[in-house]
Design a protein around this motif. Structure first.
Motif, PDB file in Angstrom:
ATOM      1  N   VAL A 186     -10.642 -12.324 -14.588  1.00  0.00           N
ATOM      2  CA  VAL A 186      -9.951 -11.276 -13.837  1.00  0.00           C
ATOM      3  C   VAL A 186      -8.602 -10.895 -14.437  1.00  0.00           C
ATOM      4  CG1 VAL A 186     -11.070 -11.980 -11.702  1.00  0.00           C
ATOM      5  CG2 VAL A 186      -8.860 -12.955 -12.277  1.00  0.00           C
ATOM      6  N   GLY A 187      -8.065 -11.722 -15.333  1.00  0.00           N
ATOM      7  CA  GLY A 187      -6.769 -11.409 -15.918  1.00  0.00           C
ATOM      8  C   GLY A 187      -5.635 -11.862 -15.018  1.00  0.00           C
ATOM      9  N   LEU A 188      -4.836 -12.821 -15.488  1.00  0.00           N
ATOM     10  CA  LEU A 188      -3.733 -13.331 -14.670  1.00  0.00           C
ATOM     11  C   LEU A 188      -2.507 -12.438 -14.728  1.00  0.00           C
ATOM     12  CD1 LEU A 188      -3.921 -17.164 -15.458  1.00  0.00           C
ATOM     13  CD2 LEU A 188      -4.649 -15.988 -13.375  1.00  0.00           C
ATOM     14  N   GLY A 189      -2.377 -11.659 -15.803  1.00  0.00           N
ATOM     15  CA  GLY A 189      -1.208 -10.802 -15.938  1.00  0.00           C
ATOM     16  C   GLY A 189      -0.001 -11.600 -16.403  1.00  0.00           C
ATOM     17  N   SER A 190       1.169 -10.969 -16.380  1.00  0.00           N
ATOM     18  CA  SER A 190       2.400 -11.621 -16.824  1.00  0.00           C
ATOM     19  C   SER A 190       3.209 -12.078 -15.625  1.00  0.00           C
ATOM     20  CB  SER A 190       3.243 -10.667 -17.673  1.00  0.00           C
ATOM     21  OG  SER A 190       3.706  -9.583 -16.877  1.00  0.00           O
ATOM     22  N   GLU A 191       4.110 -13.032 -15.872  1.00  0.00           N
ATOM     23  CA  GLU A 191       4.949 -13.544 -14.783  1.00  0.00           C
ATOM     24  C   GLU A 191       5.934 -12.506 -14.275  1.00  0.00           C
ATOM     25  OE1 GLU A 191       5.325 -18.248 -14.871  1.00  0.00           O
ATOM     26  OE2 GLU A 191       6.574 -17.282 -16.380  1.00  0.00           O
ATOM     27  N   SER A 192       6.303 -11.548 -15.136  1.00  0.00           N
ATOM     28  CA  SER A 192       7.261 -10.524 -14.723  1.00  0.00           C
ATOM     29  C   SER A 192       6.658  -9.492 -13.779  1.00  0.00           C
ATOM     30  CB  SER A 192       7.825  -9.820 -15.968  1.00  0.00           C
ATOM     31  OG  SER A 192       6.780  -9.210 -16.709  1.00  0.00           O
ATOM     32  N   ASP A 193       5.320  -9.459 -13.724  1.00  0.00           N
ATOM     33  CA  ASP A 193       4.627  -8.508 -12.847  1.00  0.00           C
ATOM     34  C   ASP A 193       4.312  -9.199 -11.525  1.00  0.00           C
ATOM     35  OD1 ASP A 193       3.104  -6.629 -11.588  1.00  0.00           O
ATOM     36  OD2 ASP A 193       1.415  -6.716 -12.989  1.00  0.00           O
ATOM     37  N   ARG A 194       5.055  -8.859 -10.480  1.00  0.00           N
ATOM     38  CA  ARG A 194       4.871  -9.529  -9.190  1.00  0.00           C
ATOM     39  C   ARG A 194       3.507  -9.287  -8.573  1.00  0.00           C
ATOM     40  NH1 ARG A 194      10.599  -9.366  -5.837  1.00  0.00           N
ATOM     41  NH2 ARG A 194      11.882 -10.359  -7.461  1.00  0.00           N
ATOM     42  N   GLY A 195       2.861  -8.226  -8.986  1.00  0.00           N
ATOM     43  CA  GLY A 195       1.542  -7.920  -8.442  1.00  0.00           C
ATOM     44  C   GLY A 195       0.411  -8.469  -9.278  1.00  0.00           C
ATOM     45  N   SER A 196       0.736  -9.242 -10.319  1.00  0.00           N
ATOM     46  CA  SER A 196      -0.313  -9.788 -11.176  1.00  0.00           C
ATOM     47  C   SER A 196      -1.120 -10.833 -10.418  1.00  0.00           C
ATOM     48  CB  SER A 196       0.301 -10.418 -12.434  1.00  0.00           C
ATOM     49  OG  SER A 196       1.060 -11.563 -12.094  1.00  0.00           O
ATOM     50  N   THR A 197      -2.358 -11.038 -10.883  1.00  0.00           N
ATOM     51  CA  THR A 197      -3.235 -12.015 -10.224  1.00  0.00           C
ATOM     52  C   THR A 197      -2.627 -13.408 -10.255  1.00  0.00           C
ATOM     53  OG1 THR A 197      -5.168 -10.713 -10.872  1.00  0.00           O
ATOM     54  CG2 THR A 197      -5.550 -13.001 -10.210  1.00  0.00           C
ATOM     55  N   GLY A 198      -2.011 -13.754 -11.392  1.00  0.00           N
ATOM     56  CA  GLY A 198      -1.395 -15.079 -11.498  1.00  0.00           C
ATOM     57  C   GLY A 198      -0.316 -15.295 -10.464  1.00  0.00           C
ATOM     58  N   ASN A 199       0.516 -14.288 -10.239  1.00  0.00           N
ATOM     59  CA  ASN A 199       1.576 -14.424  -9.244  1.00  0.00           C
ATOM     60  C   ASN A 199       1.016 -14.394  -7.825  1.00  0.00           C
ATOM     61  OD1 ASN A 199       3.717 -14.769 -10.999  1.00  0.00           O
ATOM     62  ND2 ASN A 199       4.101 -12.584 -11.202  1.00  0.00           N
ATOM     63  N   ILE A 200      -0.056 -13.654  -7.607  1.00  0.00           N
ATOM     64  CA  ILE A 200      -0.691 -13.661  -6.286  1.00  0.00           C
ATOM     65  C   ILE A 200      -1.224 -15.054  -5.968  1.00  0.00           C
ATOM     66  CG2 ILE A 200      -2.675 -12.805  -4.980  1.00  0.00           C
ATOM     67  CD1 ILE A 200      -2.255 -10.092  -6.348  1.00  0.00           C
ATOM     68  N   VAL A 201      -1.777 -15.721  -6.978  1.00  0.00           N
ATOM     69  CA  VAL A 201      -2.230 -17.105  -6.791  1.00  0.00           C
ATOM     70  C   VAL A 201      -1.064 -17.974  -6.346  1.00  0.00           C
ATOM     71  CG1 VAL A 201      -3.098 -19.160  -7.981  1.00  0.00           C
ATOM     72  CG2 VAL A 201      -4.145 -16.938  -8.422  1.00  0.00           C
ATOM     73  N   LYS A 202       0.101 -17.786  -6.962  1.00  0.00           N
ATOM     74  CA  LYS A 202       1.279 -18.569  -6.583  1.00  0.00           C
ATOM     75  C   LYS A 202       1.700 -18.273  -5.139  1.00  0.00           C
ATOM     76  CE  LYS A 202       3.076 -18.866 -11.300  1.00  0.00           C
ATOM     77  NZ  LYS A 202       4.205 -18.555 -12.213  1.00  0.00           N
ATOM     78  N   TYR A 203       1.610 -17.000  -4.727  1.00  0.00           N
ATOM     79  CA  TYR A 203       1.979 -16.655  -3.355  1.00  0.00           C
ATOM     80  C   TYR A 203       1.030 -17.316  -2.349  1.00  0.00           C
ATOM     81  CZ  TYR A 203       4.624 -12.977  -5.745  1.00  0.00           C
ATOM     82  OH  TYR A 203       5.479 -12.291  -6.564  1.00  0.00           O
ATOM     83  N   VAL A 204      -0.240 -17.376  -2.715  1.00  0.00           N
ATOM     84  CA  VAL A 204      -1.209 -18.049  -1.844  1.00  0.00           C
ATOM     85  C   VAL A 204      -0.857 -19.540  -1.722  1.00  0.00           C
ATOM     86  CG1 VAL A 204      -3.626 -18.741  -1.612  1.00  0.00           C
ATOM     87  CG2 VAL A 204      -3.060 -16.407  -2.312  1.00  0.00           C
ATOM     88  N   LEU A 205      -0.454 -20.140  -2.834  1.00  0.00           N
ATOM     89  CA  LEU A 205      -0.053 -21.547  -2.806  1.00  0.00           C
ATOM     90  C   LEU A 205       1.174 -21.743  -1.911  1.00  0.00           C
ATOM     91  CD1 LEU A 205      -0.475 -22.549  -6.568  1.00  0.00           C
ATOM     92  CD2 LEU A 205      -2.040 -22.966  -4.674  1.00  0.00           C
TER      93      LEU A 205
END
Length: 211
Positions: free
Chosen positions: A63-82
């Motif tokens: 799905v693509g995690l995206g970059s840390e600077s992009d708050r809407g990236s999948t990777g950052n959404i995973v962190k918000y869920v955590l």
């Protein structure tokens, strides 16, 4: 690995993990069992971070995690869920503080030998939900920054160092540490709920401060 991720090593050992290391230095074979415990922790963290990096890589490839600077990236959404999961966990610990008791297996460590201590070191990392969340966060971070699991060596070393603090205190301050450690053990046993909440809050702060 960059500095903001390193404090996550504190949350790896906070709670029953650190209590285990304190208990082991109060046993008759303190040095032997503590070294075995540290070996278990070291292996579990190394394997766990590598495995979570693989999970993040597989997930990111799909799905693509995206970059840390992009708050809407999948990777950052995973962190918000955590973060949301940690908030729920902290609230559960607060609500159950009056009846909270330390796990029974902690008491059994007073009679632990090297084999049990080694197994405990493995399991308190591999089976602890908070540690799995931390290692997943590290794996996602490595993937987002295009780093390899080798970049997590400072995180691994700091986690093992924190686990070794009770043993180091015993070796450096022998009599004083031998007197103080049982009191530290009892306090941590009776305030496990408070430690768990502190771990959740620290973890949330670390994640959000990296945004």
């Amino acid at each position: 690995m960059d500095i903001p991720v390193l404090p996550l090593a504190v949350t790896m050992m906070a709670g029953p993990q650190f209590v285990s290391s304190v208990i082991l230095v109060t046993t008759p074979r303190a040095v032997r069992v503590s070294l075995a415990f540290l070996a278990g922790v070291a292996i579990a963290v190394a394997v766990g971070v590598t495995a979570m990096f693989g999970v993040a890589a597989a997930f990111g490839g799909a799905v693509g995690l995206g970059s840390e600077s992009d708050r809407g990236s999948t990777g950052n959404i995973v962190k918000y869920v955590l973060v949301a999961a940690l908030v729920v966990l902290a609230l559960r610990n607060w609500r159950g503080r009056e009846t909270a008791e330390p796990p029974r297996w902690l008491g059994a460590l007073m009679d632990a030998g090297p084999v049990r201590a080694f197994r405990t070191g493995l399991l308190v990392i591999a089976l602890m939900p908070s540690d799995l969340i931390v290692m997943l966060t590290v794996g996602v971070h490595l993937r987002q920054t295009h780093a390899s699991p080798v970049a997590a060596l400072p995180f691994w070393a700091l986690t093992v160092l924190i686990a070794a603090l009770p043993l180091l205190a015993l070796l450096l301050f022998r009599h004083r540490a031998a007197t103080a450690m049982p009191r530290v053990r009892e306090w941590m046993n009776t305030h496990s709920w408070l430690i768990n909440i502190a771990v959740c809050v620290l973890f949330i702060v670390i994640i959000l401060s990296g945004e």
